[in-house]
Motif scaffolding. Structure first.
Motif, mmCIF file in Angstrom:
data_model
loop_
_atom_site.group_PDB
_atom_site.id
_atom_site.type_symbol
_atom_site.label_atom_id
_atom_site.label_comp_id
_atom_site.label_asym_id
_atom_site.label_seq_id
_atom_site.Cartn_x
_atom_site.Cartn_y
_atom_site.Cartn_z
ATOM 1 N N GLY A 193 38.695 19.215 62.539
ATOM 2 C CA GLY A 193 37.776 20.255 62.096
ATOM 3 C C GLY A 193 36.375 19.749 61.845
ATOM 4 N N PHE A 194 35.424 20.685 61.869
ATOM 5 C CA PHE A 194 34.034 20.394 61.524
ATOM 6 C C PHE A 194 33.507 21.512 60.639
ATOM 7 N N ILE A 195 33.023 21.147 59.444
ATOM 8 C CA ILE A 195 32.411 22.106 58.534
ATOM 9 C C ILE A 195 30.920 21.803 58.456
ATOM 10 N N GLY A 196 30.109 22.748 58.917
ATOM 11 C CA GLY A 196 28.669 22.590 58.821
ATOM 12 C C GLY A 196 28.147 23.296 57.593
ATOM 13 N N GLY A 197 27.029 22.846 57.070
ATOM 14 C CA GLY A 197 26.418 23.512 55.931
ATOM 15 C C GLY A 197 25.691 24.761 56.384
ATOM 16 N N MET A 198 24.401 24.662 56.557
ATOM 17 C CA MET A 198 23.601 25.790 57.023
ATOM 18 C C MET A 198 23.638 25.836 58.550
ATOM 19 N N ASP A 199 23.825 27.021 59.098
ATOM 20 C CA ASP A 199 23.968 27.198 60.552
ATOM 21 C C ASP A 199 22.595 27.124 61.207
ATOM 22 N N ILE A 200 22.172 25.876 61.502
ATOM 23 C CA ILE A 200 20.853 25.617 62.060
ATOM 24 C C ILE A 200 20.955 24.521 63.128
ATOM 25 N N LEU A 204 19.697 21.594 63.401
ATOM 26 C CA LEU A 204 19.920 20.245 62.882
ATOM 27 C C LEU A 204 21.404 19.948 62.737
ATOM 28 N N ILE A 205 22.164 20.873 62.154
ATOM 29 C CA ILE A 205 23.592 20.628 61.938
ATOM 30 C C ILE A 205 24.377 20.830 63.232
ATOM 31 N N HIS A 206 23.828 21.600 64.158
ATOM 32 C CA HIS A 206 24.475 21.716 65.467
ATOM 33 C C HIS A 206 24.531 20.358 66.158
ATOM 34 N N LYS A 207 23.564 19.474 65.857
ATOM 35 C CA LYS A 207 23.570 18.121 66.427
ATOM 36 C C LYS A 207 24.795 17.346 65.959
ATOM 37 N N PHE A 208 25.137 17.484 64.669
ATOM 38 C CA PHE A 208 26.337 16.841 64.133
ATOM 39 C C PHE A 208 27.579 17.369 64.860
ATOM 40 N N GLU A 209 27.663 18.679 64.974
ATOM 41 C CA GLU A 209 28.834 19.288 65.610
ATOM 42 C C GLU A 209 28.958 18.877 67.070
ATOM 43 N N ALA A 210 27.833 18.905 67.795
ATOM 44 C CA ALA A 210 27.858 18.570 69.219
ATOM 45 C C ALA A 210 28.314 17.129 69.443
ATOM 46 N N GLY A 211 27.780 16.196 68.651
ATOM 47 C CA GLY A 211 28.165 14.797 68.798
ATOM 48 C C GLY A 211 29.615 14.561 68.425
ATOM 49 N N TYR A 212 30.038 15.158 67.324
ATOM 50 C CA TYR A 212 31.420 15.017 66.854
ATOM 51 C C TYR A 212 32.406 15.541 67.896
ATOM 52 N N THR A 213 32.122 16.702 68.431
ATOM 53 C CA THR A 213 33.004 17.309 69.436
ATOM 54 C C THR A 213 33.054 16.462 70.698
ATOM 55 N N VAL A 267 37.929 22.577 65.725
ATOM 56 C CA VAL A 267 37.663 23.849 65.054
ATOM 57 C C VAL A 267 36.405 23.696 64.214
ATOM 58 N N ALA A 268 35.422 24.570 64.417
ATOM 59 C CA ALA A 268 34.153 24.450 63.698
ATOM 60 C C ALA A 268 33.808 25.737 62.958
ATOM 61 N N GLN A 269 33.231 25.587 61.769
ATOM 62 C CA GLN A 269 32.778 26.746 61.001
ATOM 63 C C GLN A 269 31.664 26.305 60.050
ATOM 64 N N TYR A 270 30.743 27.221 59.759
ATOM 65 C CA TYR A 270 29.608 26.918 58.888
ATOM 66 C C TYR A 270 29.739 27.634 57.544
ATOM 67 N N VAL A 271 29.172 27.000 56.516
ATOM 68 C CA VAL A 271 29.252 27.560 55.174
ATOM 69 C C VAL A 271 28.384 28.805 55.048
ATOM 70 N N ILE A 304 42.214 16.218 60.149
ATOM 71 C CA ILE A 304 41.013 15.428 59.877
ATOM 72 C C ILE A 304 39.819 16.370 59.994
ATOM 73 N N ILE A 305 38.979 16.424 58.944
ATOM 74 C CA ILE A 305 37.859 17.360 58.930
ATOM 75 C C ILE A 305 36.570 16.627 58.536
ATOM 76 N N PHE A 306 35.549 16.828 59.328
ATOM 77 C CA PHE A 306 34.229 16.237 59.107
ATOM 78 C C PHE A 306 33.312 17.310 58.532
ATOM 79 N N ALA A 307 32.704 17.031 57.385
ATOM 80 C CA ALA A 307 31.783 17.990 56.775
ATOM 81 C C ALA A 307 30.368 17.440 56.784
ATOM 82 N N ALA A 308 29.449 18.175 57.412
ATOM 83 C CA ALA A 308 28.019 17.880 57.351
ATOM 84 C C ALA A 308 27.398 19.045 56.605
ATOM 85 N N ALA A 309 27.582 19.053 55.302
ATOM 86 C CA ALA A 309 27.267 20.243 54.516
ATOM 87 C C ALA A 309 26.629 19.944 53.168
#
Length: 371
Positions: free
Chosen positions: A151-158, A160-169, A182-186, A213-218
């Protein structure tokens, strides 16, 4: 009159930053923090650590400003400028407008901005290749998942955080083609950085989809993920959704705590979070014993501390330059954390694989997507 004329000639020949240093017996740095506060155990705290290190190393003074409301940011930054601080740093892209406005009002002073690019020429804009560090932790997640769902939990849907999600995926899929991410934003407002309750709710939903396993950039919201994993500790076979099953058991031989054994009897697998910005591995040591299974698999290190320290050092040495400066793997601006808390989780063979991937990214053989 002659003395005044001489001073004017000197002033025309030296930088404004140098003059500010002359005017003060001690260099002064102002830090305006982002939402979540300077002790968020993440992004802000990393900036704080860099400034604190510089203060101790160079014997300078650092003052903080933590706004209770975003509308107060420009006032705090302007106060530093009014007092003639040698350098004022805005931590976070949310501070761009305020830093840029005050920098334009004070063209003879030096400013810094973390995570965005300012249009003002006297602002050093420090940005990072978050996607590169996220690729590495995504790779590790894929090597260690027992369900093939992460999983990937992003903070604000912007962006900048899309970069974290794209690299992680991308990293996860490179290590294990066919893995599900699985990705979702706060949220979509700055409040998303400080809403652990929502992040905890998202983590629960991801577990129900089979993510172990879940990665949070939040930002500070990431604490919700950590608290959730502390609460459940594992995922059980009976809880797996249709189409998901355990495919590995990498941690069978790792010593477990008594609470883990009690909560996770039967056919289960441990759950892990991946930290962000700072080394958050220790936050997964729920029984205060590094020798037992830790629930922080690794952390995506975003070395805001190094960037802040470097900028302060440049100002101290009269080497300040405005404009953008990018920190990636090559510049030691991002990476992944290995320490006493996860050394029993990640094998030397896995480290070798990740280091090989890291070298390929630095050489340009692997291009990591940023969106």
């Amino acid at each position: 009159m002659k003395k005044l004329l001489t001073f004017s000639l000197i002033a025309a020949a030296v930088s404004s930053v140098a003059l500010a240093s002359v005017a003060q017996t001690q260099m002064r740095v102002g830090m305006a923090y982002d939402a979540g506060g300077k002790f968020d155990k993440s992004f802000n705290e990393s900036a704080y650590n860099g400034a604190t290190k510089a203060a101790k190393t160079f014997g300078l003074q650092v003052k903080d400003f933590e706004p209770s409301d975003p509308s107060q940011v420009v006032q705090g930054i302007r106060a530093f400028a009014t007092e003639g601080f040698d350098l004022t740093i805005g931590v976070g892209f949310n501070n761009n407008a305020s830093i840029t406005q005050v920098a334009k009002e004070n063209p003879d002073l030096a400013f810094g901005l973390i995570d965005d690019v300012s249009a003002a020429p006297n602002v050093a804009s420090l940005t990072f290749k978050e996607e590169e560090g996220s690729y590495l932790v995504g790779y590790l997640a894929a090597l260690n998942t027992s369900t093939n769902v992460v999983g990937f939990i992003g903070g604000m849907d912007i962006p900048l955080i899309h970069k974290f999600e794209a690299g992680y995926t991308a990293g996860a899929m490179a290590a294990k083609p066919g893995i599900k991410v699985v990705a979702q934003y706060v949220g979509t407002t700055p409040d998303a950085w400080n809403n652990p309750g929502k992040a905890k709710e998202i983590a629960s939903g991801m577990r129900s989809k089979g993510a172990d396993i879940i990665f949070a950039a939040a930002g500070a919201s990431g604490k919700g993920l950590q608290d959730y994993i502390k609460q459940v500790q594992c995922i059980k076979a009976a809880q797996l959704p249709a189409g998901v099953k355990f495919s590995s058991d990498n941690f069978a031989k790792v010593t477990k705590s008594a609470s883990y054994k009690a909560a996770c009897a039967g056919t289960t697998r441990p759950m892990f979070f991946i930290g962000v910005d700072s080394d958050q591995n220790y936050l997964g040591d729920y029984d205060n014993n590094p020798a037992t299974l830790n629930h922080g698999l690794t952390s995506m290190m975003k070395r805001v501390d190094n960037a802040v320290y470097t900028l302060i050092s440049d100002v101290k040495d009269n080497k300040f330059k405005g404009g953008q400066r990018v920190f990636g793997l090559k510049e030691a601006g991002v990476g992944y954390a290995m320490d006493e808390f996860n050394k029993s989780l990640i094998t030397s063979a896995q480290v070798a694989k990740v280091e090989a991937v890291k070298a390929q990214i630095i050489s340009g053989k692997i291009t990591v997507p940023s969106k």
